[in-house]
Scaffold this motif. Sequence first.
Motif, PDB file in Angstrom:
ATOM      1  N   THR A 236       0.836  -1.211   0.000  1.00  7.55           N
ATOM      2  CA  THR A 236       0.000   0.000   0.000  1.00  7.55           C
ATOM      3  C   THR A 236       0.866   1.256   0.000  1.00  7.55           C
ATOM      4  O   THR A 236       0.592   2.221  -0.720  1.00  7.55           O
ATOM      5  N   ILE A 237       1.932   1.231   0.797  1.00  5.65           N
ATOM      6  CA  ILE A 237       2.849   2.374   0.844  1.00  5.65           C
ATOM      7  C   ILE A 237       3.534   2.551  -0.515  1.00  5.65           C
ATOM      8  O   ILE A 237       3.710   3.682  -0.998  1.00  5.65           O
ATOM      9  N   LEU A 238       3.889   1.417  -1.131  1.00  4.42           N
ATOM     10  CA  LEU A 238       4.567   1.455  -2.427  1.00  4.42           C
ATOM     11  C   LEU A 238       3.555   1.304  -3.561  1.00  4.42           C
ATOM     12  O   LEU A 238       3.737   0.519  -4.485  1.00  4.42           O
ATOM     13  N   SER A 239       2.497   2.087  -3.484  1.00  5.85           N
ATOM     14  CA  SER A 239       1.392   1.950  -4.437  1.00  5.85           C
ATOM     15  C   SER A 239       1.790   2.277  -5.871  1.00  5.85           C
ATOM     16  O   SER A 239       1.138   1.824  -6.818  1.00  5.85           O
ATOM     17  N   SER A 240       2.865   3.030  -6.042  1.00 10.17           N
ATOM     18  CA  SER A 240       3.300   3.340  -7.411  1.00 10.17           C
ATOM     19  C   SER A 240       3.958   2.139  -8.079  1.00 10.17           C
ATOM     20  O   SER A 240       4.180   2.148  -9.295  1.00 10.17           O
ATOM     21  N   LEU A 241       4.276   1.098  -7.296  1.00 11.94           N
ATOM     22  CA  LEU A 241       4.839  -0.125  -7.854  1.00 11.94           C
ATOM     23  C   LEU A 241       3.753  -1.178  -8.091  1.00 11.94           C
ATOM     24  O   LEU A 241       3.747  -1.861  -9.109  1.00 11.94           O
TER      25      LEU A 241
ATOM     26  N   GLY B 183       6.261  -8.304  -8.325  1.00 10.91           N
ATOM     27  CA  GLY B 183       4.942  -7.813  -8.720  1.00 10.91           C
ATOM     28  C   GLY B 183       5.021  -6.609  -9.634  1.00 10.91           C
ATOM     29  O   GLY B 183       4.264  -6.491 -10.600  1.00 10.91           O
ATOM     30  N   ALA B 184       5.971  -5.726  -9.349  1.00 11.74           N
ATOM     31  CA  ALA B 184       6.116  -4.513 -10.165  1.00 11.74           C
ATOM     32  C   ALA B 184       6.577  -4.826 -11.583  1.00 11.74           C
ATOM     33  O   ALA B 184       6.393  -4.003 -12.491  1.00 11.74           O
ATOM     34  N   LEU B 185       7.159  -6.000 -11.779  1.00 10.71           N
ATOM     35  CA  LEU B 185       7.597  -6.402 -13.121  1.00 10.71           C
ATOM     36  C   LEU B 185       6.440  -6.880 -13.990  1.00 10.71           C
ATOM     37  O   LEU B 185       6.570  -6.948 -15.207  1.00 10.71           O
ATOM     38  N   ALA B 186       5.315  -7.211 -13.358  1.00 11.07           N
ATOM     39  CA  ALA B 186       4.217  -7.855 -14.071  1.00 11.07           C
ATOM     40  C   ALA B 186       3.672  -6.994 -15.207  1.00 11.07           C
ATOM     41  O   ALA B 186       3.367  -7.493 -16.289  1.00 11.07           O
ATOM     42  N   GLU B 187       3.510  -5.707 -14.958  1.00  8.06           N
ATOM     43  CA  GLU B 187       2.965  -4.817 -15.982  1.00  8.06           C
ATOM     44  C   GLU B 187       3.898  -3.647 -16.272  1.00  8.06           C
ATOM     45  O   GLU B 187       3.453  -2.548 -16.564  1.00  8.06           O
ATOM     46  N   ARG B 188       5.182  -3.908 -16.132  1.00  4.35           N
ATOM     47  CA  ARG B 188       6.201  -2.879 -16.383  1.00  4.35           C
ATOM     48  C   ARG B 188       6.000  -1.636 -15.523  1.00  4.35           C
ATOM     49  O   ARG B 188       6.440  -0.535 -15.870  1.00  4.35           O
ATOM     50  N   ALA B 189       5.319  -1.832 -14.374  1.00  6.21           N
ATOM     51  CA  ALA B 189       5.078  -0.697 -13.487  1.00  6.21           C
ATOM     52  C   ALA B 189       6.383  -0.132 -12.944  1.00  6.21           C
ATOM     53  O   ALA B 189       6.473   1.057 -12.616  1.00  6.21           O
ATOM     54  N   PHE B 190       7.400  -0.966 -12.866  1.00  4.96           N
ATOM     55  CA  PHE B 190       8.674  -0.518 -12.303  1.00  4.96           C
ATOM     56  C   PHE B 190       9.327   0.560 -13.168  1.00  4.96           C
ATOM     57  O   PHE B 190      10.116   1.369 -12.670  1.00  4.96           O
ATOM     58  N   ILE B 191       9.017   0.592 -14.454  1.00  4.88           N
ATOM     59  CA  ILE B 191       9.655   1.562 -15.346  1.00  4.88           C
ATOM     60  C   ILE B 191       9.240   2.984 -14.977  1.00  4.88           C
ATOM     61  O   ILE B 191      10.043   3.919 -15.022  1.00  4.88           O
ATOM     62  N   GLU B 192       7.976   3.156 -14.599  1.00  6.42           N
ATOM     63  CA  GLU B 192       7.480   4.483 -14.231  1.00  6.42           C
ATOM     64  C   GLU B 192       8.019   4.941 -12.881  1.00  6.42           C
ATOM     65  O   GLU B 192       7.985   6.132 -12.579  1.00  6.42           O
ATOM     66  N   ALA B 193       8.491   3.998 -12.078  1.00  5.80           N
ATOM     67  CA  ALA B 193       9.023   4.344 -10.753  1.00  5.80           C
ATOM     68  C   ALA B 193      10.335   3.595 -10.541  1.00  5.80           C
ATOM     69  O   ALA B 193      10.533   2.924  -9.539  1.00  5.80           O
ATOM     70  N   ILE B 194      11.235   3.728 -11.511  1.00  3.60           N
ATOM     71  CA  ILE B 194      12.454   2.924 -11.528  1.00  3.60           C
ATOM     72  C   ILE B 194      13.327   3.162 -10.296  1.00  3.60           C
ATOM     73  O   ILE B 194      13.880   2.214  -9.726  1.00  3.60           O
ATOM     74  N   TRP B 195      13.440   4.429  -9.859  1.00  3.88           N
ATOM     75  CA  TRP B 195      14.297   4.696  -8.708  1.00  3.88           C
ATOM     76  C   TRP B 195      13.718   4.080  -7.437  1.00  3.88           C
ATOM     77  O   TRP B 195      14.473   3.545  -6.603  1.00  3.88           O
ATOM     78  N   LEU B 196      12.418   4.153  -7.268  1.00  4.22           N
ATOM     79  CA  LEU B 196      11.775   3.532  -6.112  1.00  4.22           C
ATOM     80  C   LEU B 196      11.936   2.016  -6.168  1.00  4.22           C
ATOM     81  O   LEU B 196      12.226   1.364  -5.159  1.00  4.22           O
ATOM     82  N   TRP B 197      11.758   1.452  -7.358  1.00  7.49           N
ATOM     83  CA  TRP B 197      11.895   0.007  -7.533  1.00  7.49           C
ATOM     84  C   TRP B 197      13.317  -0.442  -7.201  1.00  7.49           C
ATOM     85  O   TRP B 197      13.519  -1.445  -6.508  1.00  7.49           O
ATOM     86  N   LEU B 198      14.303   0.304  -7.675  1.00  9.64           N
ATOM     87  CA  LEU B 198      15.695  -0.024  -7.374  1.00  9.64           C
ATOM     88  C   LEU B 198      15.989   0.127  -5.880  1.00  9.64           C
ATOM     89  O   LEU B 198      16.758  -0.661  -5.315  1.00  9.64           O
ATOM     90  N   ALA B 199      15.365   1.114  -5.242  1.00  9.85           N
ATOM     91  CA  ALA B 199      15.563   1.306  -3.798  1.00  9.85           C
ATOM     92  C   ALA B 199      15.027   0.115  -3.016  1.00  9.85           C
ATOM     93  O   ALA B 199      15.664  -0.360  -2.064  1.00  9.85           O
ATOM     94  N   VAL B 200      13.846  -0.384  -3.416  1.00 10.07           N
ATOM     95  CA  VAL B 200      13.271  -1.559  -2.738  1.00 10.07           C
ATOM     96  C   VAL B 200      14.180  -2.773  -2.935  1.00 10.07           C
ATOM     97  O   VAL B 200      14.440  -3.533  -1.988  1.00 10.07           O
ATOM     98  N   ALA B 201      14.668  -2.955  -4.154  1.00  6.60           N
ATOM     99  CA  ALA B 201      15.581  -4.067  -4.432  1.00  6.60           C
ATOM    100  C   ALA B 201      16.854  -3.937  -3.604  1.00  6.60           C
ATOM    101  O   ALA B 201      17.364  -4.924  -3.060  1.00  6.60           O
ATOM    102  N   LEU B 202      17.361  -2.714  -3.488  1.00  5.04           N
ATOM    103  CA  LEU B 202      18.601  -2.475  -2.747  1.00  5.04           C
ATOM    104  C   LEU B 202      18.408  -2.739  -1.257  1.00  5.04           C
ATOM    105  O   LEU B 202      19.275  -3.334  -0.608  1.00  5.04           O
ATOM    106  N   VAL B 203      17.273  -2.312  -0.705  1.00  4.76           N
ATOM    107  CA  VAL B 203      16.982  -2.574   0.712  1.00  4.76           C
ATOM    108  C   VAL B 203      16.896  -4.073   0.962  1.00  4.76           C
ATOM    109  O   VAL B 203      17.425  -4.591   1.954  1.00  4.76           O
ATOM    110  N   SER B 204      16.232  -4.788   0.046  1.00  3.76           N
ATOM    111  CA  SER B 204      16.133  -6.235   0.179  1.00  3.76           C
ATOM    112  C   SER B 204      17.512  -6.888   0.182  1.00  3.76           C
ATOM    113  O   SER B 204      17.796  -7.771   0.994  1.00  3.76           O
TER     114      SER B 204
END
Length: 240
Positions: free
Chosen positions: A32-37, A86-107
């Motif tokens: 929910t917090i990462l709704s852009s993903l 999940g963000a890869l499913a509909e290429r949603a990560f492209i619109e929020a690439i920096w946020l997506w990379l941040a989540v991956a980096l935290v993981s």
Amino acid sequence: MPFVFPVARTRPRLFTLFELALGAGPLIAAGTILSSLLVSTATWAVTAALYGVIALLTLCYWDRGPLGWANRVTLARAILVAIVAGALAERAFIEAIWLWLAVALVSLALDGVDGFVARKTNSHSRFGARFDMELDALMILLLCVALLKLESLGAWVLMIGGMRYAFVLASWRLEWLSAPLFESFRRKTVCVWQVVALLLALTPLTSHTGATLLALSALIASLYSFGVDVGWLYRRRLEP
């Protein structure tokens, strides 16, 4: 002979099932917090399905009751990995690439935390080490999928993350590949470089040529590392 229900084995798994079910709460909160993903039903479905598979495998292979703090940290990593997928499913990560990379980096950063917690709480286990390693392998594969979608480098980039799974599949047919491997700083270094190279290749600041070279370096390092291990296992097989 009357059927005896294995209460002693089932009861610990009930504790595990309870903790895994509780994990759905943080998953929903983080999503929910990462709704852009997670922007659609499809992205949520992929996230939930992957978490469900991870939870099911955990339930099958862990039968000691409560997960323990180290495995709980790894489970938190699993939640983030599921969101990345999940963000890869509909290429949603492209619109929020920096946020997506941040989540991956935290993981990926939590990779060191669960080991630290395991040492501090004296809760090392073969399951915990395998759980941690498989999440690393899955994250690398997801980064490869993202790179394929973002940079259109070609299917060869999937070899970087797929090599681990090809090795496992081959070991089902060739038993000598299932023998335990020695501890290796080289193997850990290659894993770190794979992650670093893929993350750098995925940043918008990296050109297409730069992304290609970074991915190629990760592939060459992976081929070298797996080649060394397979060669060692083969020679060991031939020893009397």
